[in-house]
Every structure is written in structure tokens, then in C-alpha cells.
Design a protein around this motif. Sequence first.
Motif, short mmCIF file in Angstrom:
data_model
loop_
_atom_site.label_atom_id
_atom_site.label_comp_id
_atom_site.label_asym_id
_atom_site.label_seq_id
_atom_site.Cartn_x
_atom_site.Cartn_y
_atom_site.Cartn_z
N THR A 144 0.83 -1.21 0.00
CA THR A 144 0.00 0.00 0.00
C THR A 144 0.86 1.25 0.00
N LYS A 145 1.92 1.23 0.81
CA LYS A 145 2.81 2.39 0.87
C LYS A 145 3.50 2.63 -0.46
N VAL A 146 3.90 1.53 -1.13
CA VAL A 146 4.55 1.66 -2.44
C VAL A 146 3.59 2.27 -3.45
N VAL A 147 2.34 1.76 -3.47
CA VAL A 147 1.34 2.28 -4.40
C VAL A 147 1.08 3.76 -4.14
N GLN A 148 0.95 4.12 -2.85
CA GLN A 148 0.71 5.52 -2.51
C GLN A 148 1.88 6.39 -2.94
N GLY A 149 3.10 5.87 -2.74
CA GLY A 149 4.29 6.62 -3.12
C GLY A 149 4.36 6.84 -4.62
N ILE A 150 4.05 5.79 -5.40
CA ILE A 150 4.05 5.90 -6.86
C ILE A 150 3.01 6.92 -7.30
N SER A 151 1.84 6.88 -6.67
CA SER A 151 0.76 7.80 -7.03
C SER A 151 1.18 9.25 -6.81
N GLU A 152 1.84 9.52 -5.69
CA GLU A 152 2.28 10.89 -5.40
C GLU A 152 3.32 11.36 -6.41
N VAL A 153 4.28 10.49 -6.73
CA VAL A 153 5.32 10.85 -7.70
C VAL A 153 4.70 11.07 -9.08
N ALA A 154 3.73 10.21 -9.45
CA ALA A 154 3.07 10.33 -10.75
C ALA A 154 2.32 11.66 -10.86
N ASP A 155 1.64 12.05 -9.79
CA ASP A 155 0.91 13.33 -9.80
C ASP A 155 1.86 14.51 -10.00
N GLU A 156 2.99 14.46 -9.30
CA GLU A 156 3.97 15.55 -9.41
C GLU A 156 4.59 15.57 -10.80
N ALA A 157 4.85 14.38 -11.36
CA ALA A 157 5.44 14.30 -12.70
C ALA A 157 4.47 14.85 -13.74
N MET A 158 3.18 14.57 -13.59
CA MET A 158 2.19 15.07 -14.54
C MET A 158 2.12 16.60 -14.50
N MET A 159 2.19 17.16 -13.30
CA MET A 159 2.18 18.62 -13.17
C MET A 159 3.42 19.22 -13.84
#
Length: 203
Positions: A144-159
Motif C-alpha cells: 500500500t505504501k509503495v502504491v501511494q508513493g508511486i501515485s504521489e510521484v506520478a501526480d507531481e510528474a504530470m504537473m
Amino acid sequence: MIAYLKGLIAEKNPTRTVLDVSGVGYEVLIPVSSYEKLAAIGEPARLLTYLHVREDIMQLYGFSTQEEREVFLLLISVSGIGPKSALGILSSVALPDFKKAIAQEDYNLLTAVPGIGKKTAQRLVVELKEKVAKISSADDIARTKVVQGISEVADEAMMALMSLGYAKALAEKSITRALRENPGKEFSLQELIKTALRFATAG
């Protein structure tokens, strides 16, 4: 309640450890599974704890993971299972095997634990079957922590890609492709932007 102790390991054996916390030695009874995760004597350690209080005794029980402590607390909620019996169960059966035995009503495995007869095994299954299934394992929490971490990085990368002038749809498509083509990779923000840019410029 004492939620956890953090200090230096002064003594340890498979069922007991002493933690030196600012010069005070706390005796903590532990399952074998927690003992196996302890560092060497003199090294720092952190144990989640449960303080058992009776008229004639106050005893600390310690656990290396939240899952161990949660299962311990469920066990002592069952009639006929005290803290020492619960510790014995955790020491005799690996947590995944215990949870599986409860879910599948495996009385042979449960009664193989010293001190657990057929009636007690039946009570364990009846009272804990639904509750044990709700406890997340350490692996589940880590995933769960890995998925959450990937999601946060993906959001920042998209911005970041959108700030460079790429349309939202293309930025999202490029990031999704970067993640899909590198399964299991833990991208840093810079790495994900660089990989996604390569796909974005290629169209």
C-alpha cells in the motif's frame, strides 16, 4: 497504556528481552517471531507493546510489527486464552499460517500448538474468523505504501510535464506508459519525468 518502547537491547533470548530506555531497564516478553527480528545486544530497538495488568502483576509484552500485536490482542479476547498462551501461539505458528488456519478451520494445525485443545481451537475459529481476515499483513501494508508513493510521484510528474506545455492527456498517457513498461520500479520524480518525456516527445 504504553504503546511502544524505544531503547538499547540490554538482554535478549527467544521469549524475553530487556530494553534500556534512558537508563531504565524494561523487561518485555516477546514471541519468537519478534526475537528473530531483534538487533544485537547494545543496538537500538523499537517494540510495540501491550501492558497486561492484574491485581498481582504488571507485565509488558512486545512485538516487532503491528500485525503481531493485533493478533495477540484478538487472541487474549478469546475465553481461555491468556497473554502467555497467546504468546505461545505466536511463537509456535507463523502469522500467515495461523491466519490461514483460522480462515480454513484447520483444527489439526491449531491443536498442534502446545496447550490448545480441540474446544479451544473451535472457539478460536468461531470468535476470530472474521476479525483475523481484516488484519493487514506487513506485506499488505508495504504494498500500500509503495502504491501511494508511486501515485504521489506520478501526480507531481504530470504537473511538471503540463508546466512544460504538454497537454494533460498526453502527460497522463506518457506517465502511465512509463510505469507500465517498468513494473516494480520505484521511480524518483526526476527519473519518472525523464522517462515520460521520452514517450511524450515520441508522440
